[in-house]
Design a protein around this motif. Structure first.
Motif, PDB file in Angstrom:
ATOM      1  N   GLY A   1       0.820  -1.207   0.000  1.00 13.86           N
ATOM      2  CA  GLY A   1       0.000   0.000   0.000  1.00 13.86           C
ATOM      3  C   GLY A   1       0.856   1.259   0.000  1.00 13.86           C
ATOM      4  O   GLY A   1       0.539   2.237  -0.686  1.00 13.86           O
ATOM      5  N   ILE A   2       1.973   1.223   0.754  1.00 14.27           N
ATOM      6  CA  ILE A   2       2.882   2.375   0.786  1.00 14.27           C
ATOM      7  C   ILE A   2       3.587   2.544  -0.549  1.00 14.27           C
ATOM      8  O   ILE A   2       3.731   3.669  -1.057  1.00 14.27           O
ATOM      9  N   LEU A   3       3.998   1.431  -1.153  1.00 14.34           N
ATOM     10  CA  LEU A   3       4.781   1.489  -2.398  1.00 14.34           C
ATOM     11  C   LEU A   3       3.940   1.844  -3.616  1.00 14.34           C
ATOM     12  O   LEU A   3       4.387   2.590  -4.491  1.00 14.34           O
ATOM     13  N   CYS A   4       2.717   1.315  -3.680  1.00 18.26           N
ATOM     14  CA  CYS A   4       1.936   1.485  -4.906  1.00 18.26           C
ATOM     15  C   CYS A   4       1.185   2.812  -4.951  1.00 18.26           C
ATOM     16  O   CYS A   4       0.766   3.245  -6.029  1.00 18.26           O
ATOM     17  N   GLY A   5       1.015   3.475  -3.804  1.00 16.58           N
ATOM     18  CA  GLY A   5       0.273   4.724  -3.781  1.00 16.58           C
ATOM     19  C   GLY A   5       0.787   5.762  -4.759  1.00 16.58           C
ATOM     20  O   GLY A   5       0.034   6.295  -5.585  1.00 16.58           O
ATOM     21  N   PRO A   6       2.096   6.092  -4.736  1.00 17.68           N
ATOM     22  CA  PRO A   6       2.613   7.082  -5.688  1.00 17.68           C
ATOM     23  C   PRO A   6       2.430   6.686  -7.142  1.00 17.68           C
ATOM     24  O   PRO A   6       2.133   7.548  -7.986  1.00 17.68           O
ATOM     25  N   LEU A   7       2.579   5.421  -7.456  1.00 21.66           N
ATOM     26  CA  LEU A   7       2.385   4.974  -8.837  1.00 21.66           C
ATOM     27  C   LEU A   7       0.939   5.172  -9.269  1.00 21.66           C
ATOM     28  O   LEU A   7       0.660   5.687 -10.366  1.00 21.66           O
ATOM     29  N   LEU A   8       0.014   4.792  -8.408  1.00 23.79           N
ATOM     30  CA  LEU A   8      -1.406   4.978  -8.727  1.00 23.79           C
ATOM     31  C   LEU A   8      -1.748   6.463  -8.848  1.00 23.79           C
ATOM     32  O   LEU A   8      -2.537   6.856  -9.708  1.00 23.79           O
ATOM     33  N   GLY A   9      -1.126   7.288  -8.003  1.00 18.83           N
ATOM     34  CA  GLY A   9      -1.362   8.723  -8.085  1.00 18.83           C
ATOM     35  C   GLY A   9      -0.875   9.305  -9.402  1.00 18.83           C
ATOM     36  O   GLY A   9      -1.542  10.171  -9.998  1.00 18.83           O
ATOM     37  N   ALA A  10       0.260   8.838  -9.884  1.00 21.02           N
ATOM     38  CA  ALA A  10       0.781   9.316 -11.168  1.00 21.02           C
ATOM     39  C   ALA A  10      -0.131   8.891 -12.315  1.00 21.02           C
ATOM     40  O   ALA A  10      -0.413   9.682 -13.232  1.00 21.02           O
ATOM     41  N   MET A  11      -0.607   7.644 -12.271  1.00 17.68           N
ATOM     42  CA  MET A  11      -1.521   7.177 -13.322  1.00 17.68           C
ATOM     43  C   MET A  11      -2.854   7.929 -13.265  1.00 17.68           C
ATOM     44  O   MET A  11      -3.445   8.244 -14.299  1.00 17.68           O
ATOM     45  N   ALA A  12      -3.314   8.221 -12.061  1.00 19.13           N
ATOM     46  CA  ALA A  12      -4.567   8.966 -11.911  1.00 19.13           C
ATOM     47  C   ALA A  12      -4.420  10.389 -12.435  1.00 19.13           C
ATOM     48  O   ALA A  12      -5.352  10.943 -13.036  1.00 19.13           O
ATOM     49  N   CYS A  13      -3.269  10.990 -12.221  1.00 24.83           N
ATOM     50  CA  CYS A  13      -3.016  12.340 -12.730  1.00 24.83           C
ATOM     51  C   CYS A  13      -3.070  12.346 -14.250  1.00 24.83           C
ATOM     52  O   CYS A  13      -3.652  13.253 -14.862  1.00 24.83           O
ATOM     53  N   LEU A  14      -2.473  11.336 -14.871  1.00 23.38           N
ATOM     54  CA  LEU A  14      -2.531  11.220 -16.332  1.00 23.38           C
ATOM     55  C   LEU A  14      -3.968  11.029 -16.808  1.00 23.38           C
ATOM     56  O   LEU A  14      -4.393  11.640 -17.798  1.00 23.38           O
ATOM     57  N   PHE A  15      -4.728  10.213 -16.103  1.00 23.59           N
ATOM     58  CA  PHE A  15      -6.129   9.975 -16.443  1.00 23.59           C
ATOM     59  C   PHE A  15      -6.929  11.273 -16.347  1.00 23.59           C
ATOM     60  O   PHE A  15      -7.760  11.569 -17.212  1.00 23.59           O
TER      61      PHE A  15
END
Length: 417
Positions: free
Chosen positions: A235-249
């Protein structure tokens, strides 16, 4: 001492709250029933049962390839012509946020109702956008009308409008806590004791009223029993990655929305977008609809790497395409679907590095983190995921950590633009 006028106004305010909850619940229930009826008629399944155990994904999968194509082409014609005509001949629409921010700007009744019906019809016919905006608009419209009829103050009209929108969300998805938090976090962007009480009363009442017709069901069947300890680190590691993908979306959907023009292009581009969706649906029946089917596959761990990757890419592209064509709808359920698919893919890549974890858990974190960041509603998302999946309490910490990292990353990236 409290004056007589103060007592009368207090009673009027409570009457407005109760009516807001009841009307939002009835509106959400009736819109959901209308959605189911159109789905059954157009896709040809469960035509004898309004509330059917057969899912929309099963209905689309059982439909012939020709039917999938033709229904979605028809949806494109309804969307393109409907919203073009509404923009040309209807009054200018007032969004929920605009109505909440300024009590002097009521939502025009007829235009808003047509806008609501167009969303329900097109989502039922297979639009990849969400259905949750329609009951929110209905709840806000009813609440604003009631508040004005009862001669409430401008501040209370704004509060009731926000509560009506949150209650509409609570009603359609049976998420009373998430509906109340949505009112405070997204619409009012503030917290006070009176506002919190109003939001809780209206959302709880709306969810209960809607459940009388729709049943007390949660939206997703989450099969993981408990969270492994390793999921906290993920959960700690994947949060930033998901945030970057969400920003692109967010950038893609905002760009598509900014290019919409209220002229002849709308029906043409809408028809082209839905036709493309119809072609893709011949091979991928998981694509039509608001994404609930795809999200459920991910949350059940019943999806392969190839299918998850194809659905992820096509889902994002088609969402942007129909938005560019002028179709309206929500991005809540589509966001959950995109995030769930992304989480499933990540499990297939790095899952073995996290002992005791499973695809369902990765999909849950993916859905929660992506939606929280893409919709900018972290607290609402946490409550929404809890209520809509009935997840075990052990998932609360990893989901909360994931949401925090995703939302913070998305905010930082957007501020650097």
């Amino acid at each position: 001492m409290i004056s007589f006028q103060g007592v009368i106004y207090g009673l009027q305010r409570w009457a407005a709250l109760l009516l807001t909850g009841i009307l939002a619940g009835l509106g959400g229930m009736l819109l959901a029933m209308l959605l189911h009826e159109i789905q059954h008629l157009t896709w040809g399944y469960s035509q004898n049962l309004l509330i059917s155990p057969q899912t929309f994904l099963q209905g689309v999968t059982d439909a012939s390839a020709q039917r999938r194509f033709l229904v979605l082409v028809a949806a494109g014609m309804v969307a393109g012509c409907g919203w073009w005509l509404l923009a040309r001949y209807g009054k200018k629409r007032v969004s929920i946020s605009a109505a909440v921010n300024d009590a002097s700007k009521p939502m025009p009744a007829l235009t808003t109702l047509v806008h609501i019906l167009l969303q329900i019809v097109t989502v039922a016919m297979g639009s990849p956008l969400g259905r949750e905006v329609a009951p929110r608009e209905a709840g806000a419209l009813f609440a604003g009308g009631v508040a004005r009829r009862l001669h409430l103050t401008s501040a209370d009209i704004q509060l009731m409008t926000a509560c009506g929108a949150g209650a509409g969300l609570a009603a359609v998805y049976n998420v009373p806590l998430a509906g109340a938090i949505f009112t405070l976090e997204v619409l009012l962007v503030s917290f006070s004791r009176d506002a919190a009480l109003a939001a809780l009363v209206t959302s709880a009442l709306a969810a209960w009223v809607a459940s009388l017709g729709l049943g007390d069901e949660h939206q997703y069947h989450f099969t993981a029993e408990f969270a492994a300890t390793s999921l906290i680190f993920w959960g700690i590691l994947c949060g930033p990655l998901l945030g970057a993908m969400a920003c692109l979306f967010r950038r893609l959907t905002q760009y598509a929305s900014s290019k919409v023009q209220d002229n002849w292009q709308m029906p043409v581009i809408s028809l082209a977008a839905f036709t493309l969706l119809g072609i893709c649906a011949i091979w991928f029946p998981q694509l039509p609809g608001n994404g609930k089917g795809a999200a459920q596959l991910a949350l059940s761990g019943e999806i392969s790497a190839t299918l998850a990757a194809m659905l992820l890419v096509l889902k994002v592209f088609l969402i942007c395409a129909v938005i560019r064509g002028g179709a309206a709808g929500g991005l809540l359920t589509p966001g959950l679907a995109v995030g769930g698919l992304l989480g499933s893919l990540l499990f297939l890549i790095v899952g073995p590095l996290f002992p005791g974890s499973d695809m369902e858990s990765f999909a849950l974190l993916g859905a929660a983190g992506f939606l929280a960041a893409s919709a900018h509603m972290p607290v609402t998302t946490l409550a929404l995921v809890m209520e809509s999946t009935r997840m075990d309490h052990s998932f609360l910490v990893p989901v909360a950590l994931c949401i925090t990292g995703a939302w913070a990353t998305c905010r930082v990236l957007e501020r650097r633009r």
